[in-house]
Design an enzyme around this catalytic site. Structure first.
Site, PDB file in Angstrom:
ATOM      1  N   GLU A 255      39.400   3.070  17.203  1.00  0.00           N
ATOM      2  CA  GLU A 255      39.203   1.526  17.168  1.00  0.00           C
ATOM      3  C   GLU A 255      37.782   1.104  17.210  1.00  0.00           C
ATOM      4  OE1 GLU A 255      41.255  -0.447  20.332  1.00  0.00           O
ATOM      5  OE2 GLU A 255      41.720   1.492  21.204  1.00  0.00           O
TER       6      GLU A 255
ATOM      7  N   HIS B 136      48.500   7.422  28.757  1.00  0.00           N
ATOM      8  CA  HIS B 136      47.484   6.772  28.274  1.00  0.00           C
ATOM      9  C   HIS B 136      46.760   6.114  29.642  1.00  0.00           C
ATOM     10  CE1 HIS B 136      44.335   4.151  26.601  1.00  0.00           C
ATOM     11  NE2 HIS B 136      44.814   2.956  27.047  1.00  0.00           N
TER      12      HIS B 136
ATOM     13  N   CYS C 257      44.738   2.292  20.998  1.00  0.00           N
ATOM     14  CA  CYS C 257      44.533   3.669  21.538  1.00  0.00           C
ATOM     15  C   CYS C 257      45.934   4.506  21.195  1.00  0.00           C
ATOM     16  CB  CYS C 257      44.889   3.644  23.206  1.00  0.00           C
ATOM     17  SG  CYS C 257      43.547   2.376  24.025  1.00  0.00           S
TER      18      CYS C 257
HETATM   19  P1  HMG Z   1      39.561  -7.151  37.575  1.00  0.00           P
HETATM   20  O1  HMG Z   1      40.371  -7.976  37.545  1.00  0.00           O
HETATM   21  O2  HMG Z   1      38.134  -7.411  37.379  1.00  0.00           O
HETATM   22  O3  HMG Z   1      40.080  -6.107  38.989  1.00  0.00           O
HETATM   23  O4  HMG Z   1      39.881  -6.111  36.463  1.00  0.00           O
HETATM   24  P2  HMG Z   1      40.968  -6.544  40.000  1.00  0.00           P
HETATM   25  O5  HMG Z   1      40.311  -7.630  40.887  1.00  0.00           O
HETATM   26  O6  HMG Z   1      42.298  -6.662  39.528  1.00  0.00           O
HETATM   27  O7  HMG Z   1      40.699  -5.185  40.870  1.00  0.00           O
HETATM   28  C1  HMG Z   1      41.244  -3.731  40.394  1.00  0.00           C
HETATM   29  C2  HMG Z   1      42.147  -3.226  41.168  1.00  0.00           C
HETATM   30  O8  HMG Z   1      41.130  -2.952  42.476  1.00  0.00           O
HETATM   31  C3  HMG Z   1      43.124  -4.132  42.122  1.00  0.00           C
HETATM   32  O9  HMG Z   1      44.301  -3.142  42.214  1.00  0.00           O
HETATM   33  C4  HMG Z   1      42.542  -4.658  43.301  1.00  0.00           C
HETATM   34  O10 HMG Z   1      43.468  -4.861  44.420  1.00  0.00           O
HETATM   35  C5  HMG Z   1      41.768  -3.382  43.833  1.00  0.00           C
HETATM   36  P3  HMG Z   1      45.706  -3.657  42.008  1.00  0.00           P
HETATM   37  O11 HMG Z   1      46.010  -4.694  42.833  1.00  0.00           O
HETATM   38  O12 HMG Z   1      45.870  -3.958  40.375  1.00  0.00           O
HETATM   39  O13 HMG Z   1      46.376  -2.560  42.307  1.00  0.00           O
HETATM   40  N1  HMG Z   1      40.488  -3.528  44.422  1.00  0.00           N
HETATM   41  C6  HMG Z   1      40.080  -2.950  45.565  1.00  0.00           C
HETATM   42  N2  HMG Z   1      40.679  -1.512  46.119  1.00  0.00           N
HETATM   43  C7  HMG Z   1      39.921  -1.018  47.070  1.00  0.00           C
HETATM   44  N3  HMG Z   1      38.725  -1.694  47.575  1.00  0.00           N
HETATM   45  C8  HMG Z   1      38.210  -2.653  47.151  1.00  0.00           C
HETATM   46  C9  HMG Z   1      38.685  -3.392  46.116  1.00  0.00           C
HETATM   47  N4  HMG Z   1      38.701  -4.313  45.281  1.00  0.00           N
HETATM   48  C10 HMG Z   1      39.508  -4.588  44.389  1.00  0.00           C
HETATM   49  N5  HMG Z   1      37.205  -3.256  47.696  1.00  0.00           N
HETATM   50  C11 HMG Z   1      41.323  -5.365  34.725  1.00  0.00           C
HETATM   51  C12 HMG Z   1      40.867  -5.302  36.069  1.00  0.00           C
HETATM   52  C13 HMG Z   1      42.406  -4.359  34.376  1.00  0.00           C
HETATM   53  C14 HMG Z   1      41.865  -6.672  34.321  1.00  0.00           C
HETATM   54  C15 HMG Z   1      39.956  -4.946  34.053  1.00  0.00           C
HETATM   55  O14 HMG Z   1      39.601  -3.742  34.215  1.00  0.00           O
HETATM   56  C16 HMG Z   1      40.243  -5.142  32.528  1.00  0.00           C
HETATM   57  O15 HMG Z   1      40.206  -6.255  31.882  1.00  0.00           O
HETATM   58  N6  HMG Z   1      40.164  -3.963  31.788  1.00  0.00           N
HETATM   59  C17 HMG Z   1      40.554  -3.855  30.292  1.00  0.00           C
HETATM   60  C18 HMG Z   1      41.938  -3.860  29.983  1.00  0.00           C
HETATM   61  C19 HMG Z   1      42.432  -2.663  30.385  1.00  0.00           C
HETATM   62  O16 HMG Z   1      42.162  -1.747  30.625  1.00  0.00           O
HETATM   63  N7  HMG Z   1      43.842  -2.949  30.391  1.00  0.00           N
HETATM   64  C20 HMG Z   1      44.758  -1.872  30.834  1.00  0.00           C
HETATM   65  C21 HMG Z   1      46.304  -1.851  30.008  1.00  0.00           C
HETATM   66  S1  HMG Z   1      45.949  -2.237  28.359  1.00  0.00           S
HETATM   67  C22 HMG Z   1      45.592  -0.682  27.856  1.00  0.00           C
HETATM   68  O17 HMG Z   1      45.808   0.188  28.488  1.00  0.00           O
HETATM   69  C23 HMG Z   1      44.983  -0.361  26.267  1.00  0.00           C
HETATM   70  C24 HMG Z   1      43.465  -0.288  26.062  1.00  0.00           C
HETATM   71  O18 HMG Z   1      43.179   0.850  26.545  1.00  0.00           O
HETATM   72  C25 HMG Z   1      42.768  -0.699  24.639  1.00  0.00           C
HETATM   73  C26 HMG Z   1      43.818  -0.064  23.455  1.00  0.00           C
HETATM   74  O19 HMG Z   1      44.827   0.298  23.681  1.00  0.00           O
HETATM   75  O20 HMG Z   1      43.126  -0.028  22.541  1.00  0.00           O
HETATM   76  C27 HMG Z   1      42.731  -1.168  27.026  1.00  0.00           C
END
Ligand code: HMG
Length: 449
Positions: free
Chosen positions: A83, A244, A120
């Site tokens: 991609e 994935h 992906c």
């Molecule tokens: P964010 O909003 O900055 O992070 O980004 P957050 O605030 O949600 O924190 C992440 C996790 O860390 C949370 O855990 C927090 O609690 C924890 P959860 O509640 O989710 O279990 N946390 C901590 N833990 C321990 N100590 C600390 C601490 N602080 C926070 N101090 C987000 C997260 C996924 C939104 C971001 O990374 C993002 O936008 N990523 C890109 C999209 C993505 O990867 N999505 C995944 C599903 S879609 C997919 O897999 C397809 C993809 O590969 C593309 C394709 O198919 O082509 C992306």
């Protein structure tokens, strides 16, 4: 029926490393635990200035052919899943074949080449295409090479920035495979979604939180659809479940949802009920909100049980080991998860011949696919040939300033001089490298001895 499946794998990681806890977190003013514990990631791989999807894919494919003693005449098909393509017409597979023709005496003019796109999941779709081509008897005794290659970069300061990564996985799909035999058992969950997309742009538009929900919803559908083909699914039926892996924290959520879903109504749920009660049933709640709260509570309790932890440590944890150190490789990610799980099992001397894998692929936009594979005798010899640990170890550790420069170098919107003036951080050696631009805007490559 002759077995068809994955006969060999090679992995090529981008040669630079961004340490998330030591380098990225302090620069962002974040607690390192957000990355290492929350997302489950320690580092991301990045391409050096002379690396891109073509060099990484060609390097993985060359090593695969070299190690297996293959010549171009043995290969009837080269499919690339990506991609991160830079051309809307000419497929990356032609560039990769061009690279390989620099190092082999013969050419690939006889080989069918293509490029697959569906976020992906297209790596898995390309494996399917190769499987179907061989099964249909159209391969004339030739094998297929499938290459999943991506530079998974996000715009600076996007929440996805911490999940970046770059690398390629090359797989040889052939009869009488030496790693896994594929099967016709598949299930799909597919819907028109706008959670992650790149409408004619390099970096994705992402609704991160929604993308997590969409991943889980489609995966659940795929499991249901899979069950209509395979019959009921029991967690003990599959030794490992490579998912994935955009980041290991995502798989932690998917594994809990998947386990809860497949044990519902089984003997496993009854045994667990003695400790944490039965799973909440929608009809017994007045509102969706109350039901969702109860489900969350049950899932939290489930993941604390010894039975779940034992299952997770065997079926999931080993598949995440490589990903923790390289980030998201988009199309290659689920194939890296499979390789990671097999590598850990090999290191622990576990005899997996005859055991099954349930492989759970996903692509935004969105589609999940679940399929079964059987591990074949001799798999450990193929997995022992991987040198991904050495590659990970050898990467150049970027400072934050160097990371910013490298991100600019690979940003297509930057002036061309950023790329031209950039200094390489590692010397290219025995590999393909980007070698400038041609008269029609094409990218050129050379093999560096
Ligand atoms: P964010 O909003 O900055 O992070 O980004 P957050 O605030 O949600 O924190 C992440 C996790 O860390 C949370 O855990 C927090 O609690 C924890 P959860 O509640 O989710 O279990 N946390 C901590 N833990 C321990 N100590 C600390 C601490 N602080 C926070 N101090 C987000 C997260 C996924 C939104 C971001 O990374 C993002 O936008 N990523 C890109 C999209 C993505 O990867 N999505 C995944 C599903 S879609 C997919 O897999 C397809 C993809 O590969 C593309 C394709 O198919 O082509 C992306």
């Amino acid at each position: 029926m002759t077995a068809v499946g994955i006969d060999a794998i090679e992995i090529w990681t981008g040669k630079l490393k961004l340490d998330l806890a030591e380098t990225f977190a302090p620069a962002q003013g974040d607690d390192p635990g957000k990355y290492t514990k929350g997302l489950g990631l320690h580092a991301s791989s990045f391409p050096d200035v002379y690396e891109d999807i073509v060099t990484m894919g060609a390097n993985a494919a060359y090593r695969l052919m070299d190690r297996k003693g293959l010549e171009p005449d043995d290969i009837g098909r080269i499919d690339v899943a990506t991609e991160s393509s830079f051309d809307n017409s000419k497929p990356v597979s032609t560039y990769i074949a061009g690279c390989l023709e620099q190092v082999f005496d013969d050419d690939f003019h006889h080989a069918n080449k293509g490029e697959r796109k569906f976020a992906c999941i297209s790596g898995t779709q390309s494996v399917d295409d190769a499987y179907n081509w061989i099964r249909a008897g159209r391969n004339r005794d030739r094998a297929a090479i499938v290459i999943a290659t991506d530079t998974a970069l996000y715009a600076r300061d996007d929440p996805g920035e911490a999940t970046q990564g770059a690398g390629a996985v090359a797989m040889l799909i052939d009869e009488e495979p030496a790693i896994v035999e594929l099967s016709t058992e598949q299930g799909y969950g597919s819907a028109d979604e706008t959670d992650f997309l790149k409408p004619n742009q390099q970096f994705p538009s992402v609704d991160g939180k929604r993308s997590v929900k969409v991943y889980l919803a489609r995966m659940r559908e795929a499991l249901d659809d899979f069950a209509t083909v395979s019959g009921s699914i029991h967690p003990d039926d599959y030794h490992m479940i490579p998912f994935h892996t955009p980041f290991p924290g995502m798989v932690r959520k998917a594994a809990a949802l998947g386990y809860r879903h497949i044990v519902r109504g089984t003997d496993v749920e009854d045994v667990l009920a003695e400790e944490i009660g039965h799973q909440p049933v929608r009809e017994t709640f007045d509102s969706e909100e109350a039901f969702n709260d109860a489900i969350r509570e049950y899932t939290d309790a489930l993941t604390e049980t010894e039975r779940y932890r034992d299952w997770y440590n065997q079926a999931i944890e080993p598949t995440l080991e490589i990903s923790r150190h390289v980030g998201n490789w988009y199309t290659g990610s689920v194939h890296l998860a499979r390789a990671s799980g097999l590598k850990v099992a090999m290191e622990q001397d576990i005899d997996l011949a005859g055991e099954k894998l349930l492989v759970a692929s996903y692509g935004s936009g969105a589609q999940a696919e679940v399929h079964a594979e059987t591990i074949v005798p001799g798999w450990e010899d193929e997995i022992a040939a991987l040198d991904i640990d050495d590659q990970i170890q050898r990467r150049y550790d970027l400072s934050f300033e160097e990371y910013e420069e490298i991100h600019d170098v690979h940003n297509h919107a930057m002036d061309a001089h950023v790329e031209e003036d950039a200094e390489e951080l590692t010397p290219p050696e025995a590999e393909f490298a980007f070698d400038g631009w041609g008269r029609m805007g094409e990218r050129k490559y050379r093999y560096v001895e």
